[in-house]
Design an enzyme around this catalytic site. Structure first.
Site, PDB file in Angstrom:
ATOM      1  CG  ASP A  52      46.210  48.710  44.100  1.00  0.00           C
ATOM      2  OD1 ASP A  52      45.753  48.846  43.159  1.00  0.00           O
ATOM      3  OD2 ASP A  52      45.508  49.522  44.853  1.00  0.00           O
ATOM      4  CE  LYS A  92      42.443  47.764  36.886  1.00  0.00           C
ATOM      5  NZ  LYS A  92      42.183  47.292  38.244  1.00  0.00           N
ATOM      6  CE  LYS A  95      45.243  50.490  36.294  1.00  0.00           C
ATOM      7  NZ  LYS A  95      45.092  50.983  37.907  1.00  0.00           N
TER       8      LYS A  95
HETATM    9  C1  LIG Z   1      40.237  52.651  38.503  1.00  0.00           C
HETATM   10  C2  LIG Z   1      40.637  51.304  39.201  1.00  0.00           C
HETATM   11  O1  LIG Z   1      41.996  50.174  38.273  1.00  0.00           O
HETATM   12  N1  LIG Z   1      40.570  51.062  40.960  1.00  0.00           N
HETATM   13  C3  LIG Z   1      40.936  50.036  40.672  1.00  0.00           C
HETATM   14  C4  LIG Z   1      40.205  48.485  41.202  1.00  0.00           C
HETATM   15  C5  LIG Z   1      38.948  48.680  41.275  1.00  0.00           C
HETATM   16  C6  LIG Z   1      37.989  48.169  40.522  1.00  0.00           C
HETATM   17  C7  LIG Z   1      37.028  48.502  40.720  1.00  0.00           C
HETATM   18  C8  LIG Z   1      36.667  48.946  40.920  1.00  0.00           C
HETATM   19  C9  LIG Z   1      35.219  49.003  41.135  1.00  0.00           C
HETATM   20  C10 LIG Z   1      33.929  49.684  42.515  1.00  0.00           C
HETATM   21  C11 LIG Z   1      35.182  50.110  43.600  1.00  0.00           C
HETATM   22  C12 LIG Z   1      36.647  49.762  43.457  1.00  0.00           C
HETATM   23  C13 LIG Z   1      37.448  49.440  42.348  1.00  0.00           C
HETATM   24  C14 LIG Z   1      38.417  49.202  41.847  1.00  0.00           C
HETATM   25  C15 LIG Z   1      42.546  49.063  40.635  1.00  0.00           C
HETATM   26  O2  LIG Z   1      43.562  50.411  40.771  1.00  0.00           O
HETATM   27  O3  LIG Z   1      42.975  48.037  41.452  1.00  0.00           O
HETATM   28 MG   LIG Z   2      44.775  48.354  41.168  1.00  0.00          MG
END
Ligand SMILES: CC(=O)N[C@@H](Cc1ccc2ccccc2c1)C(=O)O
Ligand SMILES: [Mg+2]
Length: 376
Positions: free
Chosen positions: A245, A170, A168
């Site tokens: 999400d 960003k 995945k």
């Molecule tokens: C793994 C992933 O992409 N997580 C979140 C985004 C995210 C990104 C950065 C973070 C920093 C600190 C705490 C939570 C966080 C969550 C998401 O799915 O959208």
């Molecule tokens: Mg997400």
């Protein structure tokens, strides 16, 4: 279970590498850990651990370690010592009056389920209602926005070598088609998805439609975190499934999203939706709608990671989630052993009572900024 003691830890841990999304960049992560001590008529004294997944700043949601610390220390934890909860449902009745703050409440509920599973002598996955057949779960990895396409390709190559089953990345406006095209050219038809963290609007539909040519598994949270209507309109214009999400904040919202057709896949995070009980309710609802779900990640420590593994044993979790190994984010996790991803891209589901990992007090202490405790 009768609660005899509660401890709340405010942690800050350095990340092995900065993690950049469409809304910001972090190189360290804060969270809260909840530790409950409880007495059970047969099992005696047990402990339970939970994680409040909010970060230091309100980039992902309005909750932060600060708001959760406030809500927990002012309104929820002081009343717990001395309380008896025969079922997690009784806990819900006790905290339902608190409006919002799902991540704060989820941290306590996770700790209760952990304590209950230890008291019952069953592994945490059974407390979540999972399937015994799921001994190992396939996991994916979330790759932050990289400074260059070369850096992206090198990072993804490393994760593929580690065995991750799904990549995945960003994305954000202006950084979406090139990175996806580069990954497809280099790695072919690997399972690939993108996560926009709400960076686009319906006006960007044309740009997102270009991604339809790359066979992505899904486009995660393209639009505003409170939106369900525009996501449904966007989904009607895209061949690629939209995955929600941030927009699914509770069971009520999940029902509305499914009825509106806001997406075809749901990322479930027990912190975001208010705890394991509601995570399971959303899972069950999606199953009735034929909507696949997967377990999202919040850069959790091993405590939250262990809860994610347990949640992922529910049958509707048919897509690889973001529960990567501990070493994807941390030099040293607060649990022993660390969560490890096998060369086949799967994580073992612990079969011991409780988390299945030992929380190492010295490590919790090492990363703790502040700590409060309450006793019966
Ligand atoms: C793994 C992933 O992409 N997580 C979140 C985004 C995210 C990104 C950065 C973070 C920093 C600190 C705490 C939570 C966080 C969550 C998401 O799915 O959208
Ligand atoms: Mg997400």
């Amino acid at each position: 279970l009768t609660i005899t003691g509660v401890q709340l830890f405010w942690l800050r841990m350095p990340l092995v590498a900065p993690f950049e999304t469409s809304y910001g960049r972090v190189d360290r992560r804060e969270c809260l850990l909840v530790r409950l001590e409880a007495r059970h008529p047969e099992a005696g004294v047990v402990e339970g651990w939970g994680e409040v997944v909010a970060d230091a700043d309100p980039g992902y949601s309005y909750e932060t370690t600060g708001t959760a610390w406030h809500v927990l220390t002012e309104f929820i934890l002081p009343a717990l010592p001395g309380r008896t909860f025969a079922t997690p449902g009784q806990w819900r009745a006790a905290c339902e009056w608190v409006r919002g703050h799902p991540m704060a409440k989820a941290g306590v509920e996770m700790a209760l389920l952990d304590a209950r599973s230890r008291a019952r002598g069953v592994p945490l996955w059974q407390e979540y209602g999972g399937y015994p057949a799921r001994r190992r779960i396939p996991v994916g990895v979330s790759v932050g926005i990289q400074p260059s396409l070369d850096a992206l390709l090198a990072t993804v190559e490393r994760f593929l070598e580690q065995g991750y089953r799904r990549i995945k990345i960003k994305i954000k406006p202006g950084y979406e088609v090139e990175p996806v095209r580069a990954l497809r050219q280099r790695f072919g038809s690997i399972p690939l998805m993108v996560d926009a963290n709400a960076a686009y609007t319906l006006a960007d539909a044309g740009r997102l439609r270009v991604l339809d040519d790359y066979g992505l598994m899904m486009i995660e949270q393209p639009l505003h975190e409170d939106d369900l209507l525009d996501h449904a309109a966007l989904q009607r214009q895209l061949a690629t499934p939209v995955c929600l999400d941030e927009s699914v904040k509770h069971v009520h919202g999940a029902r509305e999203a499914l009825a509106l057709g806001s997406g075809r896949i749901v990322n479930i995070k027990q912190g975001r939706v208010g705890g394991p009980i509601d995570a399971r309710r959303i899972h069950d609802l999606c199953r009735r709608y034929g909507i696949p779900v997967w377990c999202g990640g919040m850069l959790e420590t091993g405590v939250g990671r262990a809860h994610n593994i347990a949640l992922t044993t529910l049958p509707g979790f048919t897509l690889p989630g973001d529960t990567s190994g501990s070493d994807r984010y941390y030099h040293e996790d607060v649990i022993d052993p660390a969560v490890r991803v096998g060369p086949d891209g799967t994580v073992e589901v612990p079969q011991e009572p409780g988390l299945g990992y030992r929380v190492v007090p010295e490590r919790v202490e090492k990363y703790t900024l502040r700590h409060r405790s309450w006793h019966a």
